[in-house]
Design a protein around this motif. Sequence first.
Motif, PDB file in Angstrom:
ATOM      1  N   UNK A  64      34.573  58.274  32.137  1.00 55.16           N
ATOM      2  CA  UNK A  64      35.086  57.824  33.454  1.00 55.16           C
ATOM      3  C   UNK A  64      35.863  56.035  32.901  1.00 55.16           C
ATOM      4  N   UNK A  65      36.093  55.737  34.468  1.00 56.47           N
ATOM      5  CA  UNK A  65      37.235  54.522  34.720  1.00 56.47           C
ATOM      6  C   UNK A  65      36.352  53.105  34.877  1.00 56.47           C
ATOM      7  N   UNK A  66      37.378  52.541  34.066  1.00 59.41           N
ATOM      8  CA  UNK A  66      37.406  50.907  34.845  1.00 59.41           C
ATOM      9  C   UNK A  66      38.152  50.442  35.323  1.00 59.41           C
ATOM     10  N   UNK A  67      38.448  49.826  35.827  1.00 58.50           N
ATOM     11  CA  UNK A  67      39.432  49.548  36.948  1.00 58.50           C
ATOM     12  C   UNK A  67      40.259  48.074  36.081  1.00 58.50           C
ATOM     13  N   UNK A  68      41.375  47.567  36.099  1.00 55.06           N
ATOM     14  CA  UNK A  68      41.919  46.380  35.812  1.00 55.06           C
ATOM     15  C   UNK A  68      43.392  46.883  36.556  1.00 55.06           C
ATOM     16  N   UNK A  69      43.657  44.623  36.474  1.00 58.22           N
ATOM     17  CA  UNK A  69      44.843  44.895  37.279  1.00 58.22           C
ATOM     18  C   UNK A  69      46.428  45.615  37.379  1.00 58.22           C
ATOM     19  N   UNK A 117      33.739  53.554  37.191  1.00 59.00           N
ATOM     20  CA  UNK A 117      32.118  52.960  36.782  1.00 59.00           C
ATOM     21  C   UNK A 117      31.698  51.835  36.991  1.00 59.00           C
ATOM     22  N   UNK A 118      33.262  50.287  36.970  1.00 56.98           N
ATOM     23  CA  UNK A 118      33.276  49.088  36.802  1.00 56.98           C
ATOM     24  C   UNK A 118      34.653  48.800  36.592  1.00 56.98           C
ATOM     25  N   UNK A 119      34.980  47.318  37.052  1.00 55.55           N
ATOM     26  CA  UNK A 119      36.110  46.761  36.948  1.00 55.55           C
ATOM     27  C   UNK A 119      36.353  45.720  35.609  1.00 55.55           C
ATOM     28  N   UNK A 120      37.547  45.112  34.999  1.00 54.45           N
ATOM     29  CA  UNK A 120      37.454  44.202  34.211  1.00 54.45           C
ATOM     30  C   UNK A 120      36.673  42.738  34.571  1.00 54.45           C
ATOM     31  N   UNK A 121      36.375  42.645  35.586  1.00 47.59           N
ATOM     32  CA  UNK A 121      35.157  41.647  36.099  1.00 47.59           C
ATOM     33  C   UNK A 121      33.665  42.131  35.244  1.00 47.59           C
ATOM     34  N   UNK A 122      33.243  43.468  35.526  1.00 46.54           N
ATOM     35  CA  UNK A 122      32.043  43.936  34.721  1.00 46.54           C
ATOM     36  C   UNK A 122      32.398  43.347  33.580  1.00 46.54           C
ATOM     37  N   UNK A 123      33.210  43.429  33.057  1.00 45.54           N
ATOM     38  CA  UNK A 123      33.372  43.727  31.573  1.00 45.54           C
ATOM     39  C   UNK A 123      33.201  42.488  31.168  1.00 45.54           C
ATOM     40  N   UNK A 124      34.160  41.329  31.653  1.00 40.03           N
ATOM     41  CA  UNK A 124      33.945  40.577  31.421  1.00 40.03           C
ATOM     42  C   UNK A 124      32.550  39.433  31.354  1.00 40.03           C
ATOM     43  N   UNK A 125      32.112  39.588  32.230  1.00 41.32           N
ATOM     44  CA  UNK A 125      30.371  39.781  33.029  1.00 41.32           C
ATOM     45  C   UNK A 125      29.572  39.831  31.584  1.00 41.32           C
ATOM     46  N   UNK A 156      41.893  38.172  19.656  1.00 37.46           N
ATOM     47  CA  UNK A 156      43.134  39.282  19.605  1.00 37.46           C
ATOM     48  C   UNK A 156      41.771  40.195  20.636  1.00 37.46           C
ATOM     49  N   UNK A 157      40.983  41.028  20.273  1.00 32.86           N
ATOM     50  CA  UNK A 157      40.584  41.661  21.182  1.00 32.86           C
ATOM     51  C   UNK A 157      39.685  41.101  22.537  1.00 32.86           C
ATOM     52  N   UNK A 158      39.351  40.270  22.461  1.00 31.81           N
ATOM     53  CA  UNK A 158      38.518  39.494  23.996  1.00 31.81           C
ATOM     54  C   UNK A 158      40.483  39.522  25.030  1.00 31.81           C
ATOM     55  N   UNK A 159      40.935  39.960  24.433  1.00 35.61           N
ATOM     56  CA  UNK A 159      42.366  39.919  25.116  1.00 35.61           C
ATOM     57  C   UNK A 159      42.998  41.024  25.978  1.00 35.61           C
ATOM     58  N   UNK A 160      42.157  41.857  25.778  1.00 35.23           N
ATOM     59  CA  UNK A 160      41.892  43.550  26.601  1.00 35.23           C
ATOM     60  C   UNK A 160      41.349  43.500  27.591  1.00 35.23           C
ATOM     61  N   UNK A 161      40.439  42.355  27.695  1.00 34.34           N
ATOM     62  CA  UNK A 161      39.738  41.494  28.770  1.00 34.34           C
ATOM     63  C   UNK A 161      40.579  40.431  29.802  1.00 34.34           C
ATOM     64  N   UNK A 162      41.257  39.774  28.774  1.00 33.27           N
ATOM     65  CA  UNK A 162      41.837  38.634  29.756  1.00 33.27           C
ATOM     66  C   UNK A 162      43.342  38.527  30.435  1.00 33.27           C
ATOM     67  N   UNK A 163      43.178  38.678  31.658  1.00 33.49           N
ATOM     68  CA  UNK A 163      44.356  39.229  32.300  1.00 33.49           C
ATOM     69  C   UNK A 163      45.579  37.964  32.223  1.00 33.49           C
ATOM     70  N   UNK A 164      45.033  36.787  31.741  1.00 35.40           N
ATOM     71  CA  UNK A 164      45.417  35.383  31.338  1.00 35.40           C
ATOM     72  C   UNK A 164      45.919  34.965  30.304  1.00 35.40           C
ATOM     73  N   UNK A 165      45.814  36.046  28.925  1.00 39.08           N
ATOM     74  CA  UNK A 165      46.285  35.850  27.631  1.00 39.08           C
ATOM     75  C   UNK A 165      47.799  35.631  27.810  1.00 39.08           C
TER      76      UNK A 165
END
Length: 516
Positions: free
Chosen positions: A72-77, A45-53, A219-228
């Motif tokens: 549902x699933x949300x895609x991440x790298x 239903x979404x990707x991590x891009x949608x979560x960041x937005x 730390x919570x934001x790390x879940x959505x940040x692929x560069x942390x």
Amino acid sequence: MNMLFLFLFYSTSILFLCLILLFSILTLTTFIGQSIGNPKYPPVKATFFNQLINFTTLFHYLTQIAKTNPTFRILAPKKSKIYTTDTQNVQHILKTNFHNYSKGKFNHDTIVDLFGEGIFAVDGDKWKHQRKLASLEFSTRVHRDFSCNVFRRNAVKLVRVVSGFSNAGLVFDIQDKLMKCTLDSIFEVGFGVELNCLERSSKEANIFMKAFDDSNASVFRRYLDPFWKIKRVLNFGSEASLKKNVKIIDDFVHSLIKTKKELLSVQKDFEDKEDILTRFLLESKKDPSNMTDQYLRDIILNFMIAGKDTSANTLSWFFYMLCKNPLIQEKVTQEVINVTSTHESQVNLDEFVTNITDATLDRMHYLHATLTETLRLYPAVPMSGRTAEEEDILPDGYTVNKGETVYYLSYAMARMPYIWGDHAQQFIPQRWLKHGIFQPQSSFKFISFHGGPRICLGKHFAYRQMKIVSMVLLRFFRFKLANETNNVTYRTMFTLHINKGLSLYAIPRCDVSEVK
């Protein structure tokens, strides 16, 4: 001049190309090999891009998806994450198939800088060991009596602080005061140390609280940040701030441990008055190589977030909902007056608080229902997850791959008509009562205290604290929002803080000149 222009042009072009390349790699690794459209797996239903937005309104965003897709699933790298509001799935993960689901390496690596090897971050023997020692403390009558005395004393201090604002007709941030009140309580009950930051407004304690809250969010934001991880190595951006905040936290907590050890070294009868930290300090003498000061630091922070944030956040939302629903505020207050038999226009604060006994608390059914309804709509932990050790099939038929994380959405579950009926999003304390008596619900439907073997040890501890504080405040004050038009919302982090606090007026209900 031309050389400088060319250098800037080529540098900018290279940077732009690198960004395009990086975005392309992220996009490809997000979509390739994810079995999109395969009915064996939950729908994407979404990707991590949608979560960041949608990060600032993340829990609302997930709620909207869950209304039509309970799982549902949300895609991440290189992976996908499963989200569910299905109560049978929640029970399966937390109880029925508990041994197949753990915190997992990904979760541990993400939160370890803040939570270390504490009870919320670990599995297996470390979790069992910490839970066993803590459960011994929570189950004793001495702990119950001592904690209630601490809650009563701090409630008196809180009323005196609020009285100052009330008498002057000033607006105050009730979330800030509740955070300091519960911090004082958890440090005294859990660690045997008096901070008294509510009255003294300790600069050190304020810096510690801000550092902890900011670290929680980072730390919570790390879940959505692929560069942390890259940012942590480079000590850049949010990771640089996190490192500074963790240093502040470490210095504060290690100072506490040092102080506690010094107290125990001169105290003869500490075994009769032991708190959670004392239990672990005694245990560390048996196994000093494993139970180091760093391990004790991790334990303290985990119990602190459980004892401070959950109660203070819930009480903050509780007073917000009472301000939005003044008839309910008056109904709760009337129950307080009736149960405590304090109908007079002048009530002595110390006497009132002293008379709040276990029997009194047990009779507060409507208050209990109102606090529980607050926890339903505003759970202290809005979402949590477990990682599959082996491939599994959920009760709704969807497959979970080995190493995949399933998140259960407490915040969203409260707003689902297929769980709570057509009025799920409304604040209705009455839904918890039958003939005026509180009626509990399944811990996999009302998931605020989690369920199964990892159900919250401090549930009754939290309710006692919240009841005592709310009874005392409501008996002496009526609360009103400072600005009815302000949009009150949450800060996206592990625990459901009200973003930028909650500004209220406190109007006296009785002669507060009697408060001494």
